[in-house]
Design a protein around this motif. Structure first.
Motif, PDB file in Angstrom:
ATOM      1  N   MET A 127       8.309 -35.233  12.671  1.00 24.22           N
ATOM      2  CA  MET A 127       7.349 -36.331  12.692  1.00 24.22           C
ATOM      3  C   MET A 127       7.524 -37.202  11.453  1.00 24.22           C
ATOM      4  SD  MET A 127       5.891 -35.822  15.533  1.00 24.22           S
ATOM      5  CE  MET A 127       4.699 -37.130  15.354  1.00 24.22           C
ATOM      6  N   GLU A 128       6.966 -38.403  11.505  1.00 25.65           N
ATOM      7  CA  GLU A 128       7.092 -39.337  10.392  1.00 25.65           C
ATOM      8  C   GLU A 128       5.753 -39.589   9.704  1.00 25.65           C
ATOM      9  OE1 GLU A 128      10.241 -42.594  11.256  1.00 25.65           O
ATOM     10  OE2 GLU A 128       9.260 -42.170  13.173  1.00 25.65           O
ATOM     11  N   TRP A 129       4.836 -38.633   9.818  1.00 23.25           N
ATOM     12  CA  TRP A 129       3.553 -38.758   9.146  1.00 23.25           C
ATOM     13  C   TRP A 129       3.700 -38.407   7.671  1.00 23.25           C
ATOM     14  CZ3 TRP A 129       1.073 -35.247  13.367  1.00 23.25           C
ATOM     15  CH2 TRP A 129       0.907 -35.992  14.549  1.00 23.25           C
ATOM     16  N   LYS A 151      -0.997 -42.649  20.645  1.00 22.36           N
ATOM     17  CA  LYS A 151      -0.134 -43.741  20.181  1.00 22.36           C
ATOM     18  C   LYS A 151      -0.926 -44.722  19.321  1.00 22.36           C
ATOM     19  CE  LYS A 151       3.582 -43.823  23.609  1.00 22.36           C
ATOM     20  NZ  LYS A 151       4.276 -44.634  24.652  1.00 22.36           N
ATOM     21  N   THR A 173       2.319 -41.969  17.851  1.00 26.56           N
ATOM     22  CA  THR A 173       3.331 -41.229  18.593  1.00 26.56           C
ATOM     23  C   THR A 173       2.722 -40.651  19.865  1.00 26.56           C
ATOM     24  OG1 THR A 173       5.092 -39.572  18.357  1.00 26.56           O
ATOM     25  CG2 THR A 173       2.921 -38.993  17.480  1.00 26.56           C
ATOM     26  N   ARG A 183       6.018 -35.773  21.888  1.00 29.78           N
ATOM     27  CA  ARG A 183       6.730 -35.672  20.611  1.00 29.78           C
ATOM     28  C   ARG A 183       6.001 -34.743  19.649  1.00 29.78           C
ATOM     29  NH1 ARG A 183       8.655 -40.687  17.491  1.00 29.78           N
ATOM     30  NH2 ARG A 183       9.693 -38.956  16.421  1.00 29.78           N
TER      31      ARG A 183
END
Length: 229
Positions: A1-3, A214, A219, A223
């Protein structure tokens, strides 16, 4: 993830006043950006760049997930305030989906509400919080906490909503939607199936869950579920 929680090494600690959700610090990483998820709270962030210059920003609440660039070689210190804690001289609504720079001086101080404060450290951030509370510069509306905990409040629904918006910048419903999305993501990361999350958290169908995640987390549920496998 990109958190942020997956990208940064974030050190958190609590604070005793009840006005602060957490005090945190982190450093830049060799990644250009991250997804900043929706959060119903606001915070003050102190940023020190590689050349030693400092900046101070009041940020949030955020009603949408957004992509944020990461400054290179920077150190961050944040004071994230509890829901219902606000500055009477500043409208929280002005910070919704926005960030405002606070004047920082070269002597490691900054200005807030026409008052000069020393820029805190991770270890002594309570000094700033205590000063704001004692001076009346930081207050807390307990109606917000009571409403979130679904405790009885001797006010009309309209009065509760007005108090909620005044101290958080958001409606009660908006806060609940963000909290539900965060809880749904936690369930997915812990192995609960998408359909069970839909049923258990009151989403009308899988498409409803997808739109919510989202919007608030940037997201899709699939995912999130795959991220920890």
């Amino acid at each position: 993830m990109e958190w942020a929680t997956d990208i940064f090494s974030i050190e958190n600690r609590t604070e005793r006043s009840g006005f602060v959700r957490r005090i945190w610090r982190a450093r830049s990483v060799e990644i250009p950006s991250f997804i900043s998820v929706a959060v119903p709270t606001w915070q003050i962030v102190f940023i020190q760049s590689a050349n030693g210059s400092k900046s101070v920003v009041a940020r949030g609440p955020e009603t949408l997930a957004t992509r944020v660039n990461i400054p290179k070689d920077a150190e961050f210190l944040g004071i994230q305030f509890e829901l219902g804690a606000f500055l009477p001289d500043n409208t929280v609504g002005r910070l919704v989906d926005n960030a405002e720079s606070l004047s920082a001086d070269s002597d490691h101080s900054f200005w807030l509400n026409d008052t000069k404060f020393e820029i805190p450290t991770f270890e002594n951030a309570e000094v700033l919080v205590d000063h704001l509370i004692r001076s009346g510069g930081l207050v807390r509306d307990t109606v917000v906490e009571q409403t979130l905990q679904r405790r009885p409040v001797s006010l009309s629904d309209r009065s509760i909503q007005r108090r909620f918006i005044n101290s958080t910048g958001l409606t009660y419903g908006a806060v609940r939607q963000m909290e539900r999305a965060e809880h749904a993501a936690s369930l997915l990361r812990n192995g609960v199936s998408i359909l069970d999350v839909v049923d258990g958290q009151g989403y009308s169908d899988q498409a409803h869950l997808t739109r919510s995640l989202k919007r608030y987390l940037g997201t899709a549920p699939g995912r999130i579920a795959k991220a920890d496998r």
